[in-house]
Write an enzyme that holds these catalytic residues in place. Structure first.
Site, PDB file in Angstrom:
ATOM      1  CB  SER A 182     -19.566   4.919 -10.871  1.00  0.00           C
ATOM      2  OG  SER A 182     -19.758   3.858 -10.596  1.00  0.00           O
TER       3      SER A 182
ATOM      4  CE  LYS B 208     -21.374   2.089 -14.198  1.00  0.00           C
ATOM      5  NZ  LYS B 208     -20.714   3.282 -13.246  1.00  0.00           N
TER       6      LYS B 208
END
Length: 276
Positions: A54, A115
Site C-alpha cells: 500500500s 500510511k
C-alpha cells in the site's frame, strides 16, 4: 628472659563466602534487559516491517524500518500491546503533512499500519479524477519515470503490469507521479488506473484526528474508506505510534533459513539506509 610472645588461645575466625547463584544472576540480567528493551521500544524507537504494497513505491513488502516514538507524544498505543498505563496523550504534538506514520488502525486498534499524513484537523480532503484536492486546491501531480520492481516472492504484481525486464526476467512496471504538498513536501505515488478511490466525497478532518493515505493510491485501504469497507476513515491522534525515519533491512523474500548464503542474495542492499 624469653621475649617470645605467648600464642593466643583458640583459632582465628574464618569468613564464610556464600556461593553465587548463576541462575539468579542470569535472571537478574534478563529482567534488566527486558526493562531496557521495554523503555527503548516504548519511548525512543521501534522496528516495523512492511507487510503489504500500500505504500509503494517508497516501501516494498519485505522492508524493515525504524520509527521514532517521541515525535507526536505518547499514549497507551506507544507501549507494547497497548498497555493502558498512559492516560490519553501526553507531550502531544501534531504531525506534519507528508509524514509517514505507524499507527494502530481503527476501529479495532489492534493492528499496526503505516500510511502518509495528508490531512490535519480542519482540513478538507477529496480525490477527484485521481487528483488529490486539499482544502479546495489541487495538489500538483507530475508524471515521472515508471516505477519498476523485480518480481520476487515479496512482489504482488497483477498481469496487467507484469512484463519482461531488460535481462528477460519479469518485472512490475507502474505509472509513477510526484506530488508536492503546500508545505513543500514531495513524494512519489502510483496510479494504476481509474478506481472507486479516485473520486470521493469531500472529507472534513475532525479535531484530534488525521486523514491518512497510502502512496499506492489504487491499492490502499485508508481514510478514503469507511470501517465497514475495511478502511480506517479518520484516525485519532493518540493512535499514532511514531514517525518512519530510516530503512535498516530489506529482503525480496527468496531467502531460506536452512541456506544461510541466501540471506545475502535475497537482501535489497541499495534500500538499506534510505531515509524519509
Amino acid at each position: 628472659m624469653d621475649d617470645t610472645a605467648p600464642a593466643e588461645s583458640g583459632t582465628a575466625p574464618t569468613e564464610t563466602l556464600q556461593p553465587r547463584s548463576e541462575w539468579r544472576d542470569t535472571l537478574s540480567f534478563l529482567i534488566k534487559l527486558a526493562i531496557l528493551v521495554f523503555v527503548v521500544r516504548s519511548f525512543v524507537f521501534a522496528p516495523f516491517s512492511i507487510p503489504s504494497g500500500s505504500m509503494l513505491p517508497r516501501l516494498l513488502v519485505g522492508d524493515y524500518l525504524f520509527i521514532t516514538k517521541w515525535n507526536y507524544g505518547y499514549s497507551k498505543h506507544s507501549l507494547p500491546w497497548s498497555l493502558p498505563l498512559i492516560p490519553g496523550r501526553i507531550f502531544a504534538d501534531d504531525p506534519t503533512r507528508g509524514d509517514v506514520v505507524v499507527f494502530k488502525a481503527p476501529p479495532g486498534d489492534q493492528q499496526d499500519w503505516i500510511k502518509r499524513v495528508i490531512g490535519l484537523p480542519g482540513d478538507t480532503v477529496q480525490m477527484r479524477g485521481g487528483v488529490l484536492i486539499l482544502n479546495g486546491k489541487p495538489i500538483p501531480k507530475q508524471r515521472i519515470a515508471d516505477f519498476v520492481e523485480a518480481v520476487s516472492p515479496n512482489t504482488r504484481c497483477s498481469a496487467v503490469f507484469e512484463q519482461a525486464g531488460p535481462d528477460g526476467k519479469p518485472v512490475c512496471r507502474y505509472p509513477r507521479y510526484r506530488e508536492t504538498l503546500p508545505n513543500g513536501k514531495s513524494y512519489d505515488v502510483l496510479d494504476q488506473g481509474q478506481t472507486i478511490a479516485d473520486d470521493t466525497a469531500v472529507f472534513t478532518v475532525p479535531a484530534g484526528h488525521v486523514f491518512l493515505m497510502g502512496d499506492n493510491r489504487d491499492d490502499s485501504m485508508d481514510s478514503r474508506f469507511p470501517h465497514e469497507m475495511g478502511g480506517i476513515r479518520y484516525v485519532p491522534m493518540e493512535n499514532l505510534e511514531g514517525k518512519a525515519v530510516v530503512s535498516f533491512w530489506s529482503t525480496d523474500g527468496s531467502a531460506e533459513w536452512i541456506q544461510p548464503w541466501t540471506w545475502f542474495t535475497a537482501a535489497r542492499w541499495k534500500r538499506i539506509g534510505e531515509g524519509f
